[in-house]
Design a protein around this motif. Structure first.
Motif: not given
Length: 304
Positions: A150-159, A132-143, A146-148
């Motif tokens: 993708c600056g434009n996406l990070r400033r778009q509301v409500p994305a 369960f822990i190892y399954a969370i890691f890929p999605a965790f690092f992917a998001v 993206i947040l770190a």
């Protein structure tokens, strides 16, 4: 555009006579570049009025050089418009928004972690299913990437709010899965210690005159070395090395917390975040607090 004007008569700048001189100089500059001979404009105005010639030996003509530039002078009041933190109201609204987002993130993380700690059936299931822990890691690092990145996406509301909420939920699940390997008392003690350290470091960052934003490069190198150290500890079973690792991690993310708070404050600090980067600021401080909690929890677990 810069124009050099040579004026042989006194000019009243308050009456607007200098504007005619500027137009004539501009026309002369354009026509000289095209090879045409300069002829005064028909709407010359009052400056074209002929006057009696003045003897050169009786009165020396005054020469004025007027330079007109599009550049902003240092003393211009508009020079501060490029700095988003020149307005105290904008900075205050930015800080309030960051702390509100951070409070919601920490509250959601605490609720999810508490479910893992006090729900015995879920706790037993996680212990029996470490995948369960190892399954969370890929999605965790992917998001996180993206947040770190993708600056434009990070400033778009409500994305930006959706991504931040999804990341917080994944972090809560990951932290809850890690917490099941410790006793409930240890997790509570680590939570209390992290809360006190966070409050103390935040107050220190608000009051100190030391600029920790200059340590960004040094802290990155420290973090990279600590990462290599942690990989080595996977294969080395030494109590003191693990204790040293937990202590160094606590110090590192304490410094990161002070630096990220000062980046959010802006003002007299060397580096600062743009007011539109409220999601990025909340993400940085949130990760500092979570990592600080994990290393403190590790210290408490090693001390039992």
């Amino acid at each position: 555009m810069k124009l050099d004007l040579e004026v042989s008569e006194r000019i009243d700048f308050g009456s607007g006579d200098h504007r005619q001189l500027i137009r004539e100089a501009a026309d002369k500059s354009i026509q000289s570049q095209s090879g045409e001979r300069y002829t005064p404009s028909s709407s010359a105005g009052p400056l074209e009025t002929q006057e009696k010639p003045r003897p050169k030996d009786t009165e020396q003509s005054n020469t004025y050089v007027v330079e007109i530039s599009d550049d902003v002078t240092p003393g211009d009041s508009n020079a501060t418009l490029g700095n988003p933190f020149s307005d105290a109201f904008v900075r205050r609204a930015f800080i309030i928004k960051v702390f509100l987002l951070l409070s919601v993130q920490l509250l959601l993380t605490a609720v999810i972690t508490g479910v893992f700690i006090f729900w015995e059936a879920l706790k037993v299931w996680v212990l029996k299913n470490p995948w369960f822990i190892y399954a969370i890691f890929p999605a965790f690092f992917a998001v996180l990437i993206i947040l770190a990145c993708c600056g434009n996406l990070r400033r778009q509301v409500p994305a930006n709010y959706i991504l931040l909420g999804f990341f917080t939920a994944l972090q809560g699940l990951l932290l809850g899965a890690i917490s099941v390997f410790y006793k409930a008392e240890e997790v509570l003690w680590a939570t209390a210690a992290t809360t006190l350290v966070t409050l103390a470091l935040t107050l220190f960052a608000l009051q100190t005159k030391w600029d920790f934003t200059l340590l960004n490069g040094a802290l990155f190198v420290f973090c990279f070395v600590l990462l290599i150290y942690g990989i080595i500890l996977i294969f080395v079973r030494s109590y003191w090395l693990h204790l040293l690792y937990a202590g160094l991690g606590t110090v590192l993310f304490s410094l990161y917390l002070v630096m990220d708070v000062q980046l959010m404050l802006g003002g007299h600090h060397h580096y600062s975040l743009d007011p539109e980067e409220y999601v990025f600021a909340a993400l940085n401080i949130y990760l500092d607090i979570i990592n600080l909690f994990i290393f403190i929890l590790r210290l408490i677990g090693l001390g039992r």
